[in-house]
Design a protein around this motif. Structure first.
Motif, short mmCIF file in Angstrom:
data_model
loop_
_atom_site.label_atom_id
_atom_site.label_comp_id
_atom_site.label_asym_id
_atom_site.label_seq_id
_atom_site.Cartn_x
_atom_site.Cartn_y
_atom_site.Cartn_z
N ALA A 170 0.90 -1.18 0.09
CA ALA A 170 -0.22 0.07 0.03
C ALA A 170 0.86 1.20 0.15
N GLY A 171 2.24 1.24 0.06
CA GLY A 171 2.99 2.12 0.31
C GLY A 171 3.87 2.58 1.71
N PRO A 172 4.60 3.56 1.82
CA PRO A 172 5.13 3.76 2.87
C PRO A 172 4.21 4.09 3.88
N GLY A 173 4.16 4.01 5.44
CA GLY A 173 3.69 4.63 6.33
C GLY A 173 4.08 6.11 6.72
N ASP A 174 3.82 6.24 8.00
CA ASP A 174 4.50 7.51 8.49
C ASP A 174 5.86 7.44 8.30
N ILE A 175 6.46 8.70 7.77
CA ILE A 175 8.13 8.59 7.68
C ILE A 175 8.49 10.05 8.51
N ASN A 176 9.26 9.42 9.33
CA ASN A 176 9.70 10.95 10.20
C ASN A 176 11.20 10.53 10.39
N PHE A 177 12.17 11.39 10.11
CA PHE A 177 13.48 11.50 10.19
C PHE A 177 13.82 12.32 11.24
N ALA A 196 21.64 22.01 15.74
CA ALA A 196 20.24 21.71 15.13
C ALA A 196 19.75 20.37 15.85
N ARG A 197 18.51 20.27 15.92
CA ARG A 197 17.84 19.14 16.62
C ARG A 197 16.08 19.32 16.12
N GLY A 198 15.55 18.05 16.26
CA GLY A 198 14.13 18.20 15.85
C GLY A 198 13.94 17.09 14.89
N PHE A 199 13.06 17.02 13.88
CA PHE A 199 12.39 16.00 13.05
C PHE A 199 11.88 16.59 11.96
N VAL A 200 11.95 15.89 10.89
CA VAL A 200 11.33 16.10 9.48
C VAL A 200 10.46 14.92 9.28
N HIS A 201 9.01 15.22 8.77
CA HIS A 201 8.20 14.61 8.58
C HIS A 201 7.85 14.49 6.96
N ALA A 202 8.11 13.44 6.40
CA ALA A 202 8.11 13.38 4.65
C ALA A 202 6.74 12.68 4.46
N VAL A 203 6.18 13.25 3.35
CA VAL A 203 4.85 12.55 2.60
C VAL A 203 5.19 12.81 1.02
N THR A 217 8.49 15.23 -2.90
CA THR A 217 8.08 14.78 -1.48
C THR A 217 7.75 16.16 -0.60
N GLN A 218 6.75 16.18 0.12
CA GLN A 218 6.45 17.25 0.85
C GLN A 218 7.18 16.93 2.16
N LEU A 219 8.04 17.90 2.73
CA LEU A 219 8.85 17.94 4.09
C LEU A 219 8.35 18.88 4.85
N THR A 220 8.18 18.37 6.05
CA THR A 220 7.58 19.41 7.22
C THR A 220 9.03 19.41 8.37
N VAL A 221 9.68 20.22 8.27
CA VAL A 221 10.88 20.33 9.03
C VAL A 221 10.53 20.94 10.51
N HIS A 222 10.68 20.29 11.48
CA HIS A 222 10.31 20.92 12.85
C HIS A 222 11.91 20.97 13.26
N LEU A 223 12.42 22.34 13.24
CA LEU A 223 13.46 22.74 14.05
C LEU A 223 13.68 23.49 15.08
N SER A 224 14.70 22.92 15.96
CA SER A 224 14.96 23.68 17.09
C SER A 224 16.49 23.76 17.32
#
Length: 167
Positions: free
Chosen positions: A126-133, A145-152, A159-166
Motif C-alpha cells: 500500500a506504500g510507506p506509512g508515516d515517515i519521520n526522520f 540543530a535538533r528536531g525532526f522532518v516528516h515526509a509525505v 515529497t512534502q517535507l515538514t521540518v520541525h527545527l530547534s
C-alpha cells in the motif's frame, strides 16, 4: 521487482525516503522557521528528485538485504529553490508480500549550512506509512540543530517535507 523499484523510488524520493497523500506546500508555515536563516520553528518544503540510482549488492533479480537507493535533488519553498538534498536508503529487512524496511540517511543543504537526517520506515504494498526522520545535527548555522522532518510523497518525484527545527 518492478513494483519493488516503483515503491522504493517513491518511498525514497525527497528524503528519504520518503514518502503518499497530502497537498504540496507552497509557502513556509507561519511560525517563523526559515532554512535559509536557521530560525527555529516549523517550515513546509518540497523536495524534487533530480537523480536516482539503485545499487543491487548481490546481483540477484529481486530485492535483497543491503540493496541501496541513492537519491539527490532540489528543495523548494513555494516556487523558490532554497537548497538541495541527498540521501542513501538501505534495504534492511525483507518480508513476504511486498513489505520491506528502509534505513535512510541524508542531508538538506541550505546557503547557511546543512541539516543531517536519519530514520527507518516500513514500506508495504500500500506504500510507506508515516515517515519521520530525526534531525541528528548540522553544520554552520545548524551546528546545534535538533528536531525532526516528516515526509509525505506527493508524486513519484516530489515529497512534502515538514521540518520541525530547534537549536
Amino acid at each position: 521487482m518492478r513494483h519493488f523499484k516503483r515503491v522504493c523510488w517513491s518511498a525514497a524520493t525527497g528524503l528519504a525516503a520518503l514518502l503518499a497523500c497530502a497537498h504540496p506546500a507552497s509557502a513556509a508555515a507561519g511560525t517563523g522557521a526559515d532554512p535559509t536563516t536557521g530560525n527555529e520553528g516549523v517550515v513546509e518544503l518540497v523536495a524534487r528528485q533530480v537523480q536516482a540510482s539503485f545499487v543491487d549488492v548481490d546481483g540477484s533479480s529481486g530485492p535483497s538485504q543491503g540493496d541501496e537507493f541513492v537519491i539527490s535533488g532540489d528543495v523548494f519553498r513555494g516556487t523558490e529553490k532554497v537548497g538541495t538534498y541527498g540521501q542513501v536508503c538501505t534495504l534492511t529487512r525483507l518480508a513476504p508480500v511486498d513489505e520491506f524496511d528502509l534505513l535512510c540517511q541524508g542531508s538538506l543543504t541550505f546557503p547557511l549550512g546543512q541539516l543531517t537526517l536519519t530514520g527507518r520506515f516500513t514500506v508495504t504494498a500500500a506504500g510507506p506509512g508515516d515517515i519521520n526522520f530525526a534531525i541528528t545535527g548540522g553544520t554552520d548555522r545548524f551546528h546545534k540543530a535538533r528536531g525532526f522532518v516528516h515526509a509525505v510523497n506527493i508524486s513519484d518525484t516530489e515529497t512534502q517535507l515538514t521540518v520541525h527545527l530547534s537549536r
